[in-house]
Design an enzyme around this catalytic site. Structure first.
Site, PDB file in Angstrom:
ATOM      1  N   ASP A 247       0.881  -1.173   0.000  1.00 11.02           N
ATOM      2  CA  ASP A 247       0.000   0.000   0.000  1.00 11.02           C
ATOM      3  C   ASP A 247       0.915   1.219   0.000  1.00 11.02           C
ATOM      4  O   ASP A 247       1.747   1.384   0.907  1.00 11.02           O
ATOM      5  CB  ASP A 247      -0.860   0.017   1.271  1.00 11.02           C
ATOM      6  CG  ASP A 247      -1.924  -1.077   1.268  1.00 11.02           C
ATOM      7  OD1 ASP A 247      -2.037  -1.789   0.255  1.00 11.02           O
ATOM      8  OD2 ASP A 247      -2.620  -1.224   2.289  1.00 11.02           O
ATOM      9  N   ASP A 407     -13.169  -4.005  -1.282  1.00 13.39           N
ATOM     10  CA  ASP A 407     -12.911  -3.654   0.122  1.00 13.39           C
ATOM     11  C   ASP A 407     -14.204  -3.798   0.932  1.00 13.39           C
ATOM     12  O   ASP A 407     -14.856  -2.795   1.260  1.00 13.39           O
ATOM     13  CB  ASP A 407     -12.421  -2.198   0.218  1.00 13.39           C
ATOM     14  CG  ASP A 407     -11.177  -1.944  -0.609  1.00 13.39           C
ATOM     15  OD1 ASP A 407     -10.196  -2.682  -0.460  1.00 13.39           O
ATOM     16  OD2 ASP A 407     -11.189  -0.998  -1.427  1.00 13.39           O
TER      17      ASP A 407
END
Ligand code: 1PR
Length: 552
Positions: A247, A407
């Site tokens: 990330d 997500d």
């Protein structure tokens, strides 16, 4: 001969202006050789060897070749007897055609690409596998392909392998995918071509490229048709991928860092409240390549901030990483149409994806935009109108180049009748003892929830043309408590495209559970790899001990 002469083998790259050819370019340069781009017909005459890394869908490849007026010069080049190495679609178009399109192929080899049967396995096929040499006699020269190596494959179509006399003339290797056996490389006269990607197959792949550049010999002995393996003799070696995910965002000092949070909160819980810094993306990717990761992913987690495409630092990260990382790279965050507020300049989703492919990415991952597209898909009564980023990018580059990153968050309910969303009975009851839950989709990195569930999203994105699902889980992210196996099972039950298990890995057992109990096609982790808590080699050894095929 000077030093520079020895590196110049008259090697050219046939690029018709689409997708990731940078990887081949970088792989050849890393081997210490020069490679030039073919830009005109004259370059075909100058070339001593050509590498043709076809990218995109079959029709797109054929059409781009013809738009650039490259088809005839290529055929003339092949006729001249000079060596050609085709890769992936660059191999497929040498055949007569493909079920994928009505446009015919070059017809150099007999046969047609057929779509893999998705009733029996995940399609596209994405992952590392063996290429088994089918000739058992009179083939002392094997082009450097070894049965013990694994190579990276990513495709939905393939030419079926039969042990026919005709196949014996040009098939070099075959590969099994579940119930189907297909041609994974051809070698006839001056042509060598692979369905897999040597430029993305680590050291084995680089060795193969080197062999083509330095030692390639035309295959003249085509009359020998005895002793080729029958399809039944080709074993099953498709492996489960272990993926390291980074990330990426700017920290408070403005440096681009790999960060990692708990349930998507990436700031330190102490007084500093700084963005956690776990390393630099390019360095970390190089480390994972050395540590035998099967793939790396970079997710730009602050992509909801509108940054003009040309200012996106992730492009530079990919350009740098692709110089030393020769395994597949996925990039996510901000894959959608982008408009620059200042200048009004607009980049279409295909232009955005193309910029990332040109920078070295092999796949793009779409998050928020896929939720909006999926919502519209259901609202329109399941119509495919071609508007979505998923449809547009997969049409140009093939579905295997489009990942959808999901997500979701758990929403607990007491009974199935409490919601119209797809619920499951759960073995992990909610805070008030609720025995059911559904998975709610979010956008903008979990910042906004939608009245939309994971089954609606997964089925819609598959219909729109996505080739893979990166299945995160906000409840599990960074917890080290194991993947949400119930979530993975639910999504696997509803789609035929591969599903990557993500969020929550904390022990080696978690990886094997995701595969054996939930049917995940690949396993991904972030925190435990970044913090050196569990080496990738331990994960693979454990999986192998559990009977899962992995790439060593
Ligand atoms: O919406 O298309 O621009 O894409 C944004 C992308 O950024 C999405 O793929 C979304 O998942 C990701 N993202 C946004 N915010 C965050 C965050 O963490 N604050 N990261 C985020 C998602 C999940 C995984 C993580 C696994 C494994 N992170 O990347 O690597 O959960 O972690 P673990 O092994 O440590 O448990 P768009």
């Amino acid at each position: 001969m000077t030093m520079s002469d020895s590196t110049d083998q008259g090697l050219y790259l046939l690029d018709y202006g689409a997708g990731n050819v940078r990887s081949v370019f970088n792989a050849v340069e890393a081997l210490g050789y020069k490679i030039k781009m073919i830009t005109s017909e004259a370059d075909f005459d100058a070339a001593k060897k050509i590498i043709f890394p076809g990218v995109g869908a079959f029709e797109y490849a054929m059409k781009s070749m013809s738009d650039k007026n490259f088809t005839k010069p290529l055929l003339k080049y092949i006729d001249s007897g000079r060596p050609l190495m085709g890769i992936c679609v660059g191999m497929q178009i040498l055949f007569e055609g493909s079920e994928e399109s009505k446009v015919p192929g070059l017809g150099i080899f007999p046969g047609k690409c057929e779509k893999f049967n998705s009733k029996t396995k995940s399609v596209p096929k994405i992952g590392w596998d063996k290429a088994v040499v089918v000739h058992t006699k009179n083939e002392s020269e094997t082009l450097g392909i070894s049965d013990s190596n694994m190579y990276y494959f990513v495709h939905s179509y393939a030419v079926p392998y039969t042990a026919s006399t005709e196949c014996a003339k040009f098939v070099h290797t075959a590969t099994r995918y579940g119930d189907q056996v297909y041609i994974s490389s051809v070698w006839n006269k001056n042509i060598f071509a692979t369905q897999f990607h040597p430029e993305k197959s680590g050291k084995c792949g680089l060795d193969l490229l080197k062999h083509f550049i330095c030692n390639f010999k035309s295959r003249t002995d085509q009359s020998e048709t005895v002793n080729i393996l029958s399809p039944e003799d080709i074993g099953s070696y498709s492996s489960v991928r272990v993926i390291a995910c980074m990330d990426v965002r700017a920290n408070d000092q403005g440096d681009l860092v790999v960060t990692k949070g708990d349930q998507y909160d990436v700031r330190e819980s102490n007084d500093t409240n700084q963005v956690r810094n776990l390393g630099k993306p390019v360095e970390l990717a190089a480390r994972y390549y050395k540590e035998n990761a099967d793939e790396v992913a970079f997710l730009n987690i602050t992509s909801f901030r509108d940054i003009p495409l040309n200012d996106t630092p992730m492009l530079q990260v990919l350009r740098e990483a692709s110089k030393s990382v020769f395994i597949p790279m996925t990039v996510g965050g901000g894959i959608r149409g982008i408009k620059c507020e200042k200048t009004g300049q607009y980049w279409s989703p295909v232009e955005v994806a193309d910029a990332y492919f040109q920078a070295g990415a092999d796949k793009v991952s779409i998050g928020s935009d896929s939720v909006y597209s999926a919502e519209n898909y259901w609202k329109s009564g399941c119509k495919l109108n071609g508007d979505s980023s998923i449809e547009q990018i997969s049409k140009a580059y093939g579905s295997q180049a489009v990942v959808v990153s999901i997500d979701p968050k758990r929403v607990y309910v007491e009974s199935k009748t409490q919601t119209t969303h797809h619920t499951i009975p759960t073995s992990v009851p909610g805070p008030n003892g609720e025995k059911y839950c559904w998975y709610q989709c979010t956008v903008m990195g979990g910042r906004e929830t939608r009245d939309f569930d994971v089954v609606q999203l997964a089925t819609a994105v598959q219909a729109l043309g996505a080739g893979e699902i990166l299945l995160n889980c906000i409840d599990k992210d960074g917890t080290n408590s194991g993947y949400d196996l119930e979530l993975i099972k639910l999504v696997k039950k509803n789609v035929t495209i591969p599903v990557i298990a993500s969020s929550g890995a904390g022990r080696v057992e978690h990886f094997s559970e995701a595969v054996l109990e939930s049917g995940a096609d690949a396993v991904l982790a972030a925190g435990i790899f970044h913090r050196n808590e569990i080496p990738i080699s331990d994960v693979k050894t454990h999986m192998e001990n559990k009977g899962i095929i992995i790439r060593k």
